[in-house]
Enzyme design. Structure first.
Site, PDB file in Angstrom:
ATOM      1  CG  ASP A 140      -5.564  72.167  41.154  1.00 19.15           C
ATOM      2  OD1 ASP A 140      -4.689  71.493  41.469  1.00 19.15           O
ATOM      3  OD2 ASP A 140      -5.594  73.400  41.678  1.00 19.15           O
ATOM      4  N   GLY A 141      -4.377  69.385  39.386  1.00 19.92           N
ATOM      5  CA  GLY A 141      -3.433  69.097  38.370  1.00 19.92           C
ATOM      6  C   GLY A 141      -2.158  69.947  38.658  1.00 19.92           C
ATOM      7  CG  ASP A 161       2.172  57.496  46.843  1.00 15.25           C
ATOM      8  OD1 ASP A 161       2.105  57.099  48.006  1.00 15.25           O
ATOM      9  OD2 ASP A 161       1.705  58.716  46.664  1.00 15.25           O
ATOM     10  CG  ASN A 162       5.315  60.480  48.212  1.00 12.39           C
ATOM     11  OD1 ASN A 162       4.693  60.629  47.053  1.00 12.39           O
ATOM     12  ND2 ASN A 162       4.672  60.967  49.134  1.00 12.39           N
ATOM     13  CG  ASP A 183       6.541  62.790  44.761  1.00 13.33           C
ATOM     14  OD1 ASP A 183       6.975  63.489  43.881  1.00 13.33           O
ATOM     15  OD2 ASP A 183       5.484  62.290  44.938  1.00 13.33           O
TER      16      ASP A 183
HETATM   17  P1  AMP Z   1       1.551  63.577  47.161  1.00  9.76           P
HETATM   18  O1  AMP Z   1       0.884  63.659  48.620  1.00  9.76           O
HETATM   19  O2  AMP Z   1       2.026  64.753  46.710  1.00  9.76           O
HETATM   20  O3  AMP Z   1       2.730  62.598  47.006  1.00  9.76           O
HETATM   21  O4  AMP Z   1       0.168  63.332  46.070  1.00  9.76           O
HETATM   22  C1  AMP Z   1      -0.515  61.998  46.497  1.00  9.76           C
HETATM   23  C2  AMP Z   1      -1.212  61.828  45.071  1.00  9.76           C
HETATM   24  O5  AMP Z   1      -2.199  62.831  44.741  1.00  9.76           O
HETATM   25  C3  AMP Z   1      -0.358  61.806  43.857  1.00  9.76           C
HETATM   26  O6  AMP Z   1      -0.616  60.654  43.182  1.00  9.76           O
HETATM   27  C4  AMP Z   1      -0.368  63.145  43.375  1.00  9.76           C
HETATM   28  O7  AMP Z   1      -0.166  62.923  41.629  1.00  9.76           O
HETATM   29  C5  AMP Z   1      -2.012  63.364  43.500  1.00  9.76           C
HETATM   30  N1  AMP Z   1      -2.022  64.858  43.495  1.00  9.76           N
HETATM   31  C6  AMP Z   1      -1.527  65.669  44.606  1.00  9.76           C
HETATM   32  N2  AMP Z   1      -1.914  67.098  44.496  1.00  9.76           N
HETATM   33  C7  AMP Z   1      -2.587  67.074  43.297  1.00  9.76           C
HETATM   34  C8  AMP Z   1      -3.350  68.076  42.646  1.00  9.76           C
HETATM   35  N3  AMP Z   1      -3.293  69.310  42.801  1.00  9.76           N
HETATM   36  N4  AMP Z   1      -4.136  67.681  41.579  1.00  9.76           N
HETATM   37  C9  AMP Z   1      -4.224  66.423  41.003  1.00  9.76           C
HETATM   38  N5  AMP Z   1      -3.388  65.493  41.789  1.00  9.76           N
HETATM   39  C10 AMP Z   1      -2.821  65.631  42.754  1.00  9.76           C
HETATM   40 MG    MG Z   2       3.548  61.917  45.710  1.00  8.30          MG
END
Ligand code: AMP
Ligand code: MG
Length: 471
Positions: A119-120, A246-247, A256
């Site tokens: 959902d972004g 990516d973090n 992140d």
């Molecule tokens: P993260 O674990 O927060 O580092 O996220 C891993 C990837 O998933 C990153 O590319 C984020 O942008 C994407 N992501 C995490 N949560 C969401 C969300 N609710 N909607 C869209 N993308 C997400």
């Molecule tokens: Mg991330």
């Protein structure tokens, strides 16, 4: 004009311009005015009231070129080319009077081309945790992204249960992750990889642009900065929880925030991320994982740096990490950074671990025991079960101490998971007072007043909480 869109303008093919999607009934909850001044934003946004209208309109300097960046990443050791900023947008860059450039990034801004059917959005729980966590690390002296503003909303976001949607604006020198370089290298997009490196040299590592081998110089800087950051994580008992590439930031800053935690009762193999079944990102694994991640990043440098030189550069990690860790830890304890000092430091940690004592509080008590004014408080030995062992260690310690004034290296406050959880529960009911208080304590982590404040205490029934990864 000091608000720029350098990334969106010069690397337009490395992502997409996307207008942020506001949340229903957005409200500004926190605004970091001192950070706004530091980064030069106050020239444009002189009061917190300007910020929300600027975000809500699609044609302002913050929103007109908001940009979703494409990157990839090694997640739990597996290469994933399908990542990108799925819920965050780079709003703009801003420069201060010293010419330092800072990214403004909106997290929870709605769907992007990289949302992968999600959902972004971000929920209040994780947003508040990141907002406070990054400020806490900054004030502990650990390099980190910073928190500029947080917004609450009247919008429900669905996770394991319905939750309150929120957004934050964070700042960082840039949002360039290891995964940016890995992606354009592994997908063989040579022109884009070159453009990314040019961008990094122009705006972030200009000092290396004319080095003998600019790429090698930049890789070395990233290795050294990352080693220092990890040394400080280990010094303060900080567990990032999801050290995917990516973090990881090319600036060597903590980046992140997800299921992070400060260790309460000391356990070297503490894991806080409930998706981390193998303990890959356990506290004690962090230095090794950082080196693994640097190695993954180094592949993207291989068109420019020989394998021998890459190996030589990566080999700087271990010695830098060890030196920085021993320096920071012996400083905490007022010990010389000698073999004897390091041995005593390790002896103290072994006692804390044997008895599962609280990590941060043990160091604070040790500092209090040395300090002249506070010697009357409950002696540190009373907290240890094995007093004989403690006494013999403490005698040796007293003989070796060179600085008795160590309170400024041993925080009286860290934002512990349980107090963050309480702050979140209050915030979800609309009461931000506790969150405000935790934020204030996090920005004055060495202040003696927290020694007697409930919000600094370890949890009563210290048990390990696990936290979810992406929320
Ligand atoms: P993260 O674990 O927060 O580092 O996220 C891993 C990837 O998933 C990153 O590319 C984020 O942008 C994407 N992501 C995490 N949560 C969401 C969300 N609710 N909607 C869209 N993308 C997400
Ligand atoms: Mg991330």
């Amino acid at each position: 004009m000091t608000i720029t869109h350098n990334y969106a303008d010069s690397l337009s093919s490395l992502g997409q311009v996307i207008t942020p999607t506001p949340l229903k009934e957005m409200q500004l909850a926190f605004f970091n005015a001192s950070l706004a001044r530091e980064i030069g934003l106050n020239k444009h946004i002189d009061s917190s009231e300007t910020l929300l209208p600027w975000l809500l309109s699609p044609v302002t300097p913050l929103t007109k070129k908001a940009f979703a960046q494409k990157y990839g990443g090694h997640q739990f050791g597996q290469w994933n080319p399908d990542l990108g900023d799925g819920r965050g947008l780079l709003l703009c860059e801003v420069a201060n009077s010293q010419g330092e450039i800072t990214d403004l990034h909106l997290k929870g801004a709605g769907p992007t081309p990289y949302s992968r059917h999600a959902d972004g959005r971000a929920v209040l729980r994780s947003t508040l945790r990141e907002y406070i966590g990054s400020e806490a690390l900054h004030y502990l002296g650990i390099p980190s992204s910073r928190s500029l503003a947080m917004f609450t909303s009247g919008e429900t976001v669905y996770r394991e249960q319905p939750e309150m949607g929120a957004m934050m604006i964070r700042t960082a020198p840039s949002h360039l992750r290891f995964g940016h370089f890995e992606y354009f290298y592994h997908s063989r997009q040579t022109d884009r990889l070159n453009a990314l490196f040019d961008f990094a040299f122009t705006y972030h590592y200009p000092q290396f642009k004319h080095a003998d081998n600019p790429h090698k110089a930049m890789l070395k800087a990233i290795v050294l900065r990352t080693a220092r950051m990890i040394a400080l994580w280990q010094t303060h008992g900080f567990v990032h929880g999801v050290m995917n590439t990516d973090n990881m930031s090319i600036h060597g800053i903590t980046f992140d925030y997800g299921p992070y935690a400060f260790i309460d009762n000391y356990k070297a193999d503490a894991v806080f991320n409930h998706s981390d079944y193998s303990g890959r990102y356990a506290f004690k694994q962090q230095p090794g994982i950082a080196l693994w991640n640097l190695n993954a990043l180094a592949h993207a440098f291989s068109p420019f740096v020989s394998i021998e030189e890459i190996k030589e550069t990566l080999s700087l990690f271990e010695t830098t990490f060890i030196n920085q860790y021993q320096k920071a830890m012996t400083e905490r304890m007022g010990l010389p950074a000698t073999q004897e000092g390091v041995g005593l430091m390790q002896g103290f940690i072994a006692m804390i671990e044997d008895e599962q004592q609280d990590y941060t509080l043990s160091f604070r008590r040790l500092a209090l025991s040395l300090s002249q004014q506070t010697q009357s408080s409950l002696p540190i030995r009373d907290f240890f079960v094995n007093r004989e062992k403690f006494d013999s260690w403490y005698t040796a310690y007293q003989g070796a101490v060179v600085n008795r004034d160590t309170l400024a290296f041993n925080p009286s406050f860290i934002p512990r998971t349980h107090i963050l959880q309480q702050a979140i529960e209050h915030a979800e009911k609309g009461d931000l007072a506790l969150a405000q208080q935790v934020l204030k304590a996090s920005s004055t982590p060495y202040n003696a007043k927290w020694d007697h404040d409930e919000i600094a205490l370890p949890p009563k029934n210290a048990h390990q909480v696990s936290l979810s990864c992406s929320s």
